[in-house]
Enzyme design. Structure first.
Site, mmCIF file in Angstrom:
data_model
loop_
_atom_site.group_PDB
_atom_site.id
_atom_site.type_symbol
_atom_site.label_atom_id
_atom_site.label_comp_id
_atom_site.label_asym_id
_atom_site.label_seq_id
_atom_site.Cartn_x
_atom_site.Cartn_y
_atom_site.Cartn_z
ATOM 1 N N TYR A 210 14.175 -9.918 -16.078
ATOM 2 C CA TYR A 210 12.884 -9.573 -15.473
ATOM 3 C C TYR A 210 12.722 -8.066 -15.310
ATOM 4 O O TYR A 210 11.720 -7.500 -15.757
ATOM 5 C CB TYR A 210 12.713 -10.294 -14.136
ATOM 6 N N LYS A 214 9.958 -5.435 -17.177
ATOM 7 C CA LYS A 214 9.103 -4.532 -16.420
ATOM 8 C C LYS A 214 9.336 -3.083 -16.831
ATOM 9 O O LYS A 214 8.394 -2.267 -16.842
ATOM 10 C CB LYS A 214 9.332 -4.724 -14.921
#
Length: 335
Positions: A210, A214
């Site tokens: 994750y 990002k």
């Protein structure tokens, strides 16, 4: 200890920002504008939707996967804001499907006279390995589909700028977790996306997936903005914004004790976090290509701005465009 910039000093600053940092409530205006927010039926997107309406948008497109959940959220927004129900429309989009993304963009071009804000909030975080379309799921949702939508919508955003003499915003919701990864995949000989999609090499680092996606968003926003125009001449303002750790639905697939403790001790409310989303959506020319935190332009991670960052940025962009061209031939010309 986390990688990247995750030193004790950085972690202390993060904790301080979570506990004591405040983003001012937004005071700009969306009067007469059309605003689209993905994932706006819950959490940060839901709270940002309320702000967009309270700040006077003429039309709000709730871009969600489930119409039923969208209807419930719409009713709650109407109750909270007292707005005319007619200004809110519920449109379906599923970022796990490229066809769904393309259908959404086609509909927007056909049915909307203008698009002033496209706020890309929808994302997924998980510790599980899942394959969607041609990538691991978080890569597909958080990177490929997110930027597929952005590139498909750019012509309408630019047309709005010309027709209405305005500065549309294309805002991506990123995360300060991008500071906490080394991004070793950037040097992979087989390519960054190929390395991320290699299950045997990725499973042991799935917890980094994750924040890595990002981090990729930050790189791509910077490169998109640079290739589109300078800050002084930007027709569409492209930026990314960090809401911080919040009580939201993003962590619904992360049920570890560390996440639960961190949220219990440090998390902001979704309303507080959503102020950062709106800060990006009303940002001026000074935010073009920038990373925002607490409503202000901040310097992103060292891996982005330090030695080799510019080369990595270009590499990610080129690899992404190769993927997007296979999905929607000619899309690179939209920038």
């Amino acid at each position: 200890m986390p990688g990247g910039d995750g030193t004790p000093g950085h972690m202390a600053k993060f904790i301080g920002a979570q506990l004591f940092g405040k983003t001012p409530k937004p005071t700009g205006s969306f009067a007469g504008q059309t605003v689209i927010i993905t994932g706006s039926n819950t959490g940060l997107g839901f709270e940002a939707a309320k702000y967009a309406i309270l700040l006077g948008c003429a039309k709000f497109i709730m871009a969600v996967r489930s119409v039923d959940k969208g209807e419930k959220a719409k009713a709650a927004i109407i109750q909270a804001t007292g707005c005319d129900p007619k200004i809110i429309e519920i449109w379906t989009i599923d970022l796990t499907s490229y066809d769904s993304v393309k259908a959404f963009a086609t509909r927007a071009d056909r049915e909307l006279e203008r698009i002033d804000v496209l706020l890309e909030n929808a994302a997924v975080a998980s510790m599980e390995w899942n394959w969607v379309e041609d990538n691991e799921r978080m890569v597909t949702v958080n990177v490929v589909s997110t930027f597929l939508l952005a590139f498909l919508m750019l012509p309408k955003l630019k047309a709005t700028a010309t027709k209405f003499n305005t500065k549309p915003r294309l805002t991506f919701v990123t995360s300060d977790t991008h500071f906490l990864v080394d991004f070793k995949e950037k040097d992979a000989q087989e390519g960054i996306f190929n390395r991320l999609n290699d299950k045997t090499k990725s499973l042991k680092n799935q917890s980094e997936r994750y924040p890595t996606t990002k981090l990729m968003q930050v790189f791509l926003v910077r490169e998109m903005a640079a290739r589109l125009s300078s800050k002084e001449s930007a027709t569409v303002i492209i930026n990314c914004t960090n809401p911080g750790l919040c009580h939201s639905e993003l962590s619904r697939e992360l049920d570890g004790i560390q996440i639960r403790v961190a949220k219990a001790l440090l998390a902001r409310s979704s309303e507080e976090g959503s102020r950062n989303l709106i800060a990006g959506a009303i940002g001026g020319l000074d935010t073009h290509g920038e990373y925002l935190d607490m409503g202000k332009v901040k310097t992103p991670a060292t891996v982005v701005v330090g030695r080799g960052g510019a080369e990595t940025q270009i590499r990610i962009y080129i690899e992404l465009m190769e993927k997007l061209e296979k999905i929607a031939p000619g899309i690179s010309g939209n920038l």
